[in-house]
Design an enzyme around this catalytic site. Structure first.
Site, PDB file in Angstrom:
ATOM      1  N   GLU A 138      -1.938  -8.734   3.299  1.00 32.83           N
ATOM      2  CA  GLU A 138      -2.212  -9.302   4.623  1.00 32.83           C
ATOM      3  C   GLU A 138      -3.695  -9.490   4.905  1.00 32.83           C
ATOM      4  OE1 GLU A 138      -2.221  -4.844   5.144  1.00 32.83           O
ATOM      5  OE2 GLU A 138      -1.025  -6.294   4.004  1.00 32.83           O
ATOM      6  N   HIS A 149      -3.451  -4.798  -0.146  1.00 35.65           N
ATOM      7  CA  HIS A 149      -3.112  -5.297   1.188  1.00 35.65           C
ATOM      8  C   HIS A 149      -3.055  -6.820   1.149  1.00 35.65           C
ATOM      9  CE1 HIS A 149      -3.276  -1.498   3.368  1.00 35.65           C
ATOM     10  NE2 HIS A 149      -4.279  -1.174   2.571  1.00 35.65           N
ATOM     11  N   CYS A 156       0.831  -1.210   0.000  1.00 38.72           N
ATOM     12  CA  CYS A 156       0.000   0.000   0.000  1.00 38.72           C
ATOM     13  C   CYS A 156       0.867   1.262   0.000  1.00 38.72           C
ATOM     14  CB  CYS A 156      -1.020  -0.037   1.143  1.00 38.72           C
ATOM     15  SG  CYS A 156      -2.393   1.118   0.872  1.00 38.72           S
TER      16      CYS A 156
END
EC number: 4.3.2.10
Length: 195
Positions: A179, A177, A77
């Site tokens: 994650e 993202h 990001c």
């Protein structure tokens, strides 16, 4: 394996920690330059605003350290955007690992920021996308983007085609993202840890 997560004033660190916990790897969240230099892998995450984030990195000397790292680095990001040369967000000079400009989305039809799941497509060999489908869905939240350029390894289309992933030497970067991108994101992180 020693994993270091860069500690600075851009959020979303908890999600990165949870993702690494799920995979079962240990990590340190740190702004200690010696720990970052000695780590086997470095993750540079972020949610925030470019000029504020860069100011904090400069206070700690991390703006000088990060571009000099020799081990694999994964930026996500705003971390990816800060590795570029310059951002239109508050006219911010960034770290210049990728010699490209970060632009603001302009659209009268589509909502800005770009928020939600969108597909990415590899356009160059990219070890981070090994084992993924040709059009994998990942989660984005951003108002600024990196145009497609020679460092682009995967692209996404929202308003126009833009860089979903970048790669140069030991630096790997994702606009989305990883994650919080489900199994696809987990595979991308696992692929990075396997480099």
């Amino acid at each position: 394996m020693d994993i270091a997560i860069v500690k600075y004033n851009a959020g979303n660190v908890a999600s990165v920690m949870y993702a690494l916990d799920r995979i079962g790897v240990k990590y340190q969240w740190t702004d200690d330059t010696s720990i970052l230099q000695q780590a086997d892998k470095v993750i540079f995450p972020g949610v925030g605003e470019a000029s504020t984030a860069m100011a904090h990195l400069k206070e700690k000397g991390l703006d000088q350290l990060i571009p000099q790292l020799k081990q694999p680095v994964l930026a996500t990001c705003i971390g990816m955007q800060l590795l570029c040369k310059h951002s239109e967000e508050n006219d911010t000079t960034c770290m210049g690992v990728f010699d490209v400009e970060v632009k603001r989305f302009q659209s009268s039809d589509l909502k800005i920021p770009h928020v939600g799941w969108n597909s990415i497509r590899a356009i160059q060999d990219n070890p981070l996308m090994e084992g993924l489908k040709p059009e994998e869905f990942v989660y984005f939240v951003h108002s600024y983007y990196v145009p497609v350029n020679p460092f682009t390894t995967a692209e996404c289309n929202y308003v126009q085609p833009f860089s979903a992933m970048l790669h140069r030497d030991n630096f790997y970067a994702a606009q989305f993202h990883a994650e919080i991108s489900g199994m696809a994101g987990q595979r991308i992180i696992e692929n990075f840890l396997a480099i």
